[in-house]
Design a protein around this motif. Structure first.
Motif, PDB file in Angstrom:
ATOM      1  N   ASN A   1       1.315   4.768 -13.398  1.00 58.67           N
ATOM      2  CA  ASN A   1       0.591   5.728 -12.554  1.00 58.67           C
ATOM      3  C   ASN A   1      -0.041   6.836 -13.396  1.00 58.67           C
TER       4      ASN A   1
ATOM      5  N   HIS B   1       0.760  -0.499  -6.488  1.00 57.87           N
ATOM      6  CA  HIS B   1      -0.210  -0.745  -5.420  1.00 57.87           C
ATOM      7  C   HIS B   1      -1.502  -1.289  -6.037  1.00 57.87           C
TER       8      HIS B   1
ATOM      9  N   PRO C   1       0.835  -1.211   0.000  1.00 59.62           N
ATOM     10  CA  PRO C   1       0.000   0.000   0.000  1.00 59.62           C
ATOM     11  C   PRO C   1       0.866   1.255   0.000  1.00 59.62           C
ATOM     12  N   ASN C   2       0.248   2.396  -0.191  1.00 59.36           N
ATOM     13  CA  ASN C   2       1.001   3.657  -0.150  1.00 59.36           C
ATOM     14  C   ASN C   2       1.666   3.793   1.218  1.00 59.36           C
ATOM     15  N   GLY C   3       2.946   4.184   1.192  1.00 62.60           N
ATOM     16  CA  GLY C   3       3.667   4.380   2.459  1.00 62.60           C
ATOM     17  C   GLY C   3       4.255   3.101   3.014  1.00 62.60           C
TER      18      GLY C   3
ATOM     19  N   ASP D   1       9.067   2.253 -10.662  1.00 60.74           N
ATOM     20  CA  ASP D   1       8.175   2.561  -9.548  1.00 60.74           C
ATOM     21  C   ASP D   1       6.850   3.069 -10.103  1.00 60.74           C
ATOM     22  N   GLU D   2       5.849   2.232 -10.013  1.00 66.14           N
ATOM     23  CA  GLU D   2       4.504   2.563 -10.479  1.00 66.14           C
ATOM     24  C   GLU D   2       4.541   3.233 -11.860  1.00 66.14           C
TER      25      GLU D   2
ATOM     26  N   GLU E   1       9.166   6.906  -9.245  1.00 62.07           N
ATOM     27  CA  GLU E   1       8.057   7.881  -9.135  1.00 62.07           C
ATOM     28  C   GLU E   1       7.844   8.607 -10.466  1.00 62.07           C
TER      29      GLU E   1
ATOM     30  N   SER F   1       8.892   2.852  -2.572  1.00 65.72           N
ATOM     31  CA  SER F   1       9.707   3.864  -3.261  1.00 65.72           C
ATOM     32  C   SER F   1      11.057   4.051  -2.574  1.00 65.72           C
TER      33      SER F   1
END
Lengths: 265, 307
Positions: B164, B194, B41-43, B160-161, B87, B47
């Protein structure tokens, strides 16, 4: 693995030539040179000033004011802009070490300072030769300094003037390292330079501030151009030592901070 | 734990920000030639972990190796195998896509004019290559970021994602392209997300991270298996009599969802059993699928309900 400073420097030049800021700096100092020419042309004549003296006056005025601001703006944006836009992540994710990146930025700043100085010199000298004359420095009693001696001192003044400018570049890049937004970095650099400049006499730190020496070499050369006694030493050693100390300390501090920093978003 | 064909190896990796432990004794190994998902999940610390693989973030402890080379002691040798997109990709917006790739290519060292041209074609930006990046849409920037990561023919891609903010078609295009590169060129891809379905559909193995530490890893089919006991059924003809159906032993709960879809929860039974039962009762089943877990359900299932 080969050193990446040259490719990085080539990238910096490629980027700089595609942005308006460096050209704006060149334009501003050229305009200032023309304004100085107009003002001196209307107040001084060939009897009171020669082309050496004019060029010297022009260089001194350019780099104690507008030139200083342009250089401070350019150097304080070098790292802060990459940090703010995140491009530093892409660069440092390739085979580039942090010291190489930092050194390339410093060299870019120095290159820009040299370019500004050369452009200012060319414009000033061209305008100077229009109204005044380059040649021996003499008075009614005869020759004081030969053209050759004046020229040697002129070159010395020109190259020595780069040393405090290098300190200014290091200062701008140092601020650019610790302040992560380019606008804020510019404001902090210029704000602190002027704050220190206004207060240095009051608090008695005048001889320890590198900005004091930015016009020093031209002040000495002005004495040559006027045909009076001139002395480079011992003040020139103070200028060189103080400027180099600033260069070294600011470079080391900036590089240390940059190398230890986490670059995450 | 280390094997000779490890493309990326993280060993006891830690990162703290003051009292906060962003990454907590994380160890994992991505094998060469696989597409591995990094899910959380986020956090969760995804990353931060990926930043550390590119040395952008200094770890508090642990080791990172890329194809056997230590990222901290042998950075240049290690990083030349890696293409990274961490990111939202960043560019010199006042330059064109081509110029951006040229600048980055110069730093990679082994990138030719032709490589840049091929790259632009591959990511579908040939026609806009000379336009300033500031005029690009978000999706185009994501594609350019991927193009940049692919410069210099890396053996490992760390992303990374990467999808997105992209539309479903663009997402599918990019992930299929990566899958193709893994299959045909032997590229290794380590991709964080995620979004459960992205990892489920395209990755071979998955590493699940939460609160900075690894909570599960293994083959996607094993780790991200759909709900065994919740089945979504659509009927071609007359809908079933739920009152009667619920009395059947093995059916725990029935809920009618929008679109006349029946969500049937089974007790110790599976979808095949339900299919047989509905056929026996004479219902015309038009579709019957096991319900996929949402990311939240997935996490609750492997953490035993603890967030």
């Amino acid at each position: 693995m080969s050193n990446m400073i040259i490719p990085l420097l080539r990238n910096e030049v490629a980027k700089a030539t595609r942005t308006k800021l460096p050209y704006f700096g060149f334009l501003v100092i050229s305009i200032l040179c023309v304004l100085i020419f107009i003002v001196t042309g209307s107040t001084l004549d060939g009897e009171t000033l020669n082309a050496w003296g004019y060029t010297c006056l022009s260089m001194q005025l350019v780099f104690t004011d507008i030139g200083l601001i342009c250089l401070a703006v350019f150097s304080s944006m070098l790292i802060a802009e990459e940090t703010a836009f995140g491009t530093v992540r892409a660069v440092l994710s390739s085979p580039v070490l942090r010291w190489e990146f930092y050194t390339a930025k410093v060299l870019t700043g120095l290159l820009y300072a040299a370019a500004m100085s050369i452009i200012s010199l060319i414009v000033s000298a061209c305008l100077g030769s229009w109204n005044f004359e380059f040649g021996d420095v003499a008075d009614s009693m005869g020759l004081i300094y030969s053209n050759k001696e004046v020229f040697v001192n002129f070159l010395l003044a020109f190259f020595l003037s780069w040393i405090p400018l290098a300190s200014l570049v290091m200062y701008g890049i140092f601020i650019s390292t610790i302040v992560r937004r380019s606008g804020q970095a510019v404001a902090v650099t210029i704000g602190t330079i002027y704050l220190i400049d206004f207060t240095k006499h009051i608090v008695g730190i005048d001889s320890y501030i590198f900005t004091r020496y930015i016009g020093f070499s031209w002040q000495v050369f002005n004495q040559v151009a006027q045909g009076v006694d001139y002395h480079w030493r011992p003040q020139v050693w103070n200028m060189i030592a103080m400027s180099l100390v600033y260069c070294f300390v600011l470079f080391a501090a900036g590089l240390t901070i940059f190398s230890r920093r986490d670059i995450n978003g | 734990m280390s094997t000779s064909n490890a493309a990326l190896r993280l060993d006891d990796l830690c990162k703290s920000y003051g009292r906060i432990r962003a990454v907590d004794h994380l160890s994992l190994e991505v094998r060469a030639g696989e597409m591995a998902g990094f899910l959380g999940p986020n956090g969760a610390g995804k990353s931060t972990t990926l930043y550390m693989t590119s040395r952008l973030v200094h770890p508090t402890g642990g080791e990172i190796e890329i194809f056997g080379r230590n990222v901290w002691s042998d950075f240049k040798s290690a990083i030349r195998y890696v293409g990274t997109m961490v990111e939202t990709p960043s560019f010199y917006e006042y330059l064109s896509a081509r110029k951006n790739l040229e600048l980055m290519g110069r730093l990679r060292g082994n990138v030719t004019e032709r490589d840049i041209r091929d790259n632009l074609e591959r990511i579908g930006l040939s026609e806009r290559q000379d336009d300033k990046v500031s005029t690009y849409s978000h999706g185009m920037k994501q594609r350019l970021g991927l193009g940049m990561a692919l410069l210099g023919r890396p053996r490992l891609l760390v992303l990374d994602e990467p999808t997105n903010g992209m539309d479903p078609e663009g997402t599918r295009e990019i992930l299929s392209f990566l899958q193709e590169k893994v299959r045909d060129d032997g590229l290794t891809v380590f991709i964080s997300s995620h979004l459960l379905y992205e990892v489920e559909e395209y990755c071979d193995r998955v590493f699940v991270i939460n609160h900075g530490h690894l909570i599960s890893s293994g083959k996607v089919k094993e780790i991200l298996a759909p709900h065994e006991n919740v089945v979504l059924v659509s009927f071609g003809g007359k809908p079933p009599d739920t009152e009667a159906l619920i009395k059947e032993e093995g059916i725990e709960h029935i809920e009618i969802l929008p679109g006349e879809v029946f969500e049937i929860t089974l007790a110790n039974r599976d979808a095949a059993w339900l299919n047989g039962l509905l056929l026996k009762w004479g219902y015309k089943v038009s579709s019957l699928i096991s319900k996929r877990k949402t990311l939240k359900e997935f996490f609750l299932s492997i953490t035993g309900g603890k967030e």
